[in-house]
Scaffold this motif. Structure first.
Motif, PDB file in Angstrom:
ATOM      1  N   ILE A  60       8.842   1.857 -49.468  1.00  0.00           N
ATOM      2  CA  ILE A  60       9.347   1.216 -50.686  1.00  0.00           C
ATOM      3  C   ILE A  60       8.366   1.458 -51.827  1.00  0.00           C
ATOM      4  O   ILE A  60       7.149   1.294 -51.668  1.00  0.00           O
ATOM      5  N   ASP A  61       8.887   1.845 -52.982  1.00  0.00           N
ATOM      6  CA  ASP A  61       8.072   2.006 -54.186  1.00  0.00           C
ATOM      7  C   ASP A  61       7.622   0.614 -54.650  1.00  0.00           C
ATOM      8  O   ASP A  61       8.444  -0.236 -54.990  1.00  0.00           O
ATOM      9  N   VAL A  62       6.321   0.392 -54.648  1.00  0.00           N
ATOM     10  CA  VAL A  62       5.795  -0.940 -54.967  1.00  0.00           C
ATOM     11  C   VAL A  62       6.131  -1.336 -56.404  1.00  0.00           C
ATOM     12  O   VAL A  62       6.417  -2.509 -56.689  1.00  0.00           O
ATOM     13  N   ALA A  63       6.123  -0.379 -57.316  1.00  0.00           N
ATOM     14  CA  ALA A  63       6.348  -0.698 -58.729  1.00  0.00           C
ATOM     15  C   ALA A  63       7.788  -1.105 -59.004  1.00  0.00           C
ATOM     16  O   ALA A  63       8.050  -1.981 -59.835  1.00  0.00           O
ATOM     17  N   THR A  64       8.760  -0.499 -58.316  1.00  0.00           N
ATOM     18  CA  THR A  64      10.174  -0.761 -58.610  1.00  0.00           C
ATOM     19  C   THR A  64      10.896  -1.507 -57.499  1.00  0.00           C
ATOM     20  O   THR A  64      12.058  -1.893 -57.674  1.00  0.00           O
ATOM     21  N   SER A  83       5.254  -4.507 -50.008  1.00  0.00           N
ATOM     22  CA  SER A  83       3.801  -4.360 -50.008  1.00  0.00           C
ATOM     23  C   SER A  83       3.482  -2.881 -49.892  1.00  0.00           C
ATOM     24  O   SER A  83       4.355  -2.055 -49.625  1.00  0.00           O
ATOM     25  N   GLU A  84       2.232  -2.529 -50.100  1.00  0.00           N
ATOM     26  CA  GLU A  84       1.832  -1.127 -50.078  1.00  0.00           C
ATOM     27  C   GLU A  84       2.178  -0.487 -48.737  1.00  0.00           C
ATOM     28  O   GLU A  84       1.745  -0.944 -47.676  1.00  0.00           O
ATOM     29  N   GLY A  85       3.045   0.527 -48.771  1.00  0.00           N
ATOM     30  CA  GLY A  85       3.373   1.269 -47.567  1.00  0.00           C
ATOM     31  C   GLY A  85       4.423   0.632 -46.689  1.00  0.00           C
ATOM     32  O   GLY A  85       4.599   1.049 -45.558  1.00  0.00           O
TER      33      GLY A  85
END
Length: 266
Positions: free
Chosen positions: A104-108, A176-178
């Motif tokens: 998942i793209d963390v920013a969007t 979350s990241e990753g």
């Protein structure tokens, strides 16, 4: 003298269901082959003068069974035809699936994919997230097409036009990241299939011809004019081990036995 192997061999469909009613030959790169023979007999018993114990007076051979087993490591789509006893058939609109994994793209809070084509509906898409970075536990999410997704939902937005990119949008609280997501997308394609079409062309009756590799200075040929596959099959999806086809060899009218050999001098 001995048999070293097989010089060449051919498996033929003899039902005349090929182009314009012709018989067809099928690729089969044989690694091992076994021809087995079994005779069934019946003892005729009777009493001989001076002995009250029944004796075997005659033995009748009641039936003979020939079986041909062919093994290979070279499993391709042609070999799958022989396993499934049918020819590949055109199947337009066959239901396929794209299965992918993405972060998942963390920013969007989204995943973008060209597989999210126009016209997709909720039943066409499934998604599960990894809930633990150490154990890799998966949790399925409910797919929605409108609104804001909760932590148990994912919003499907197909691409607006063919060739575009669609998105899956997640609740920011689970991002979350990753964070990994496994998702599938239904699709229809024109493909060739086995075991799907009700009017598929079946491979019922086969024949076999081979030249044996001999250590002597002679050529020996083997023919089975008619045979049908018997038993089941097993092959390793990782490509290890041999896959084996087993055929019951049948005698045709006018031929004394179902298996024939011929020889020529070099």
């Amino acid at each position: 003298m001995a048999i070293k192997g097989v010089e060449f061999n051919g498996l033929f469909s003899i039902d005349g269901n090929g182009p314009n009613g012709q018989n067809t030959v099928h690729a089969q790169r044989m690694l091992e082959g076994t021809l087995s023979y079994e005779a069934n007999t019946e003892d005729i018993e009777g009493h001989v003068d001076g002995n009250c114990v029944a004796q075997v007076l005659e033995t009748l051979k009641t039936s003979e069974t020939y079986t041909l087993s062919i093994g290979t490591r070279d499993i391709d789509s042609g070999f799958l035809e022989l396993i499934m006893d049918e020819r590949w058939a055109q199947s337009p609109g066959y239901d396929m699936a794209y299965i992918g994994t993405a972060a998942i793209d963390v920013a969007t809070s989204t995943i973008s994919s060209v597989e999210l084509i126009p016209g997709l509906t909720i039943p066409d898409v499934q998604a599960s997230i990894v809930t633990s970075s150490t154990l890799g536990l998966m949790r399925p999410l409910e797919v929605i097409s409108t609104g804001t997704p909760t932590t148990e939902q994912v919003l499907l937005t197909p691409s607006a036009a063919a060739g575009g990119t669609g998105t899956l949008t997640f609740n920011p609280a689970i991002v979350s990241e990753g964070t990994a997501v496994k998702f599938s997308v239904a699709r229809t394609q024109t493909v060739e299939t086995l075991g799907f079409k009700a009017d598929g062309v079946l491979l019922k009756n086969m024949s076999f011809f081979a030249e044996l590799c001999m250590t002597s200075t002679e050529r020996v040929y083997m023919r089975c004019r008619s045979m049908t596959k018997s038993g089941g099959f097993e092959f390793d999806l990782k490509g290890t081990g041999n896959a084996t086809l087993e055929f019951k060899v049948k005698a045709l009218p006018g031929f004394r036995r179902p298996v024939e050999f011929a020889r020529l001098a070099y």
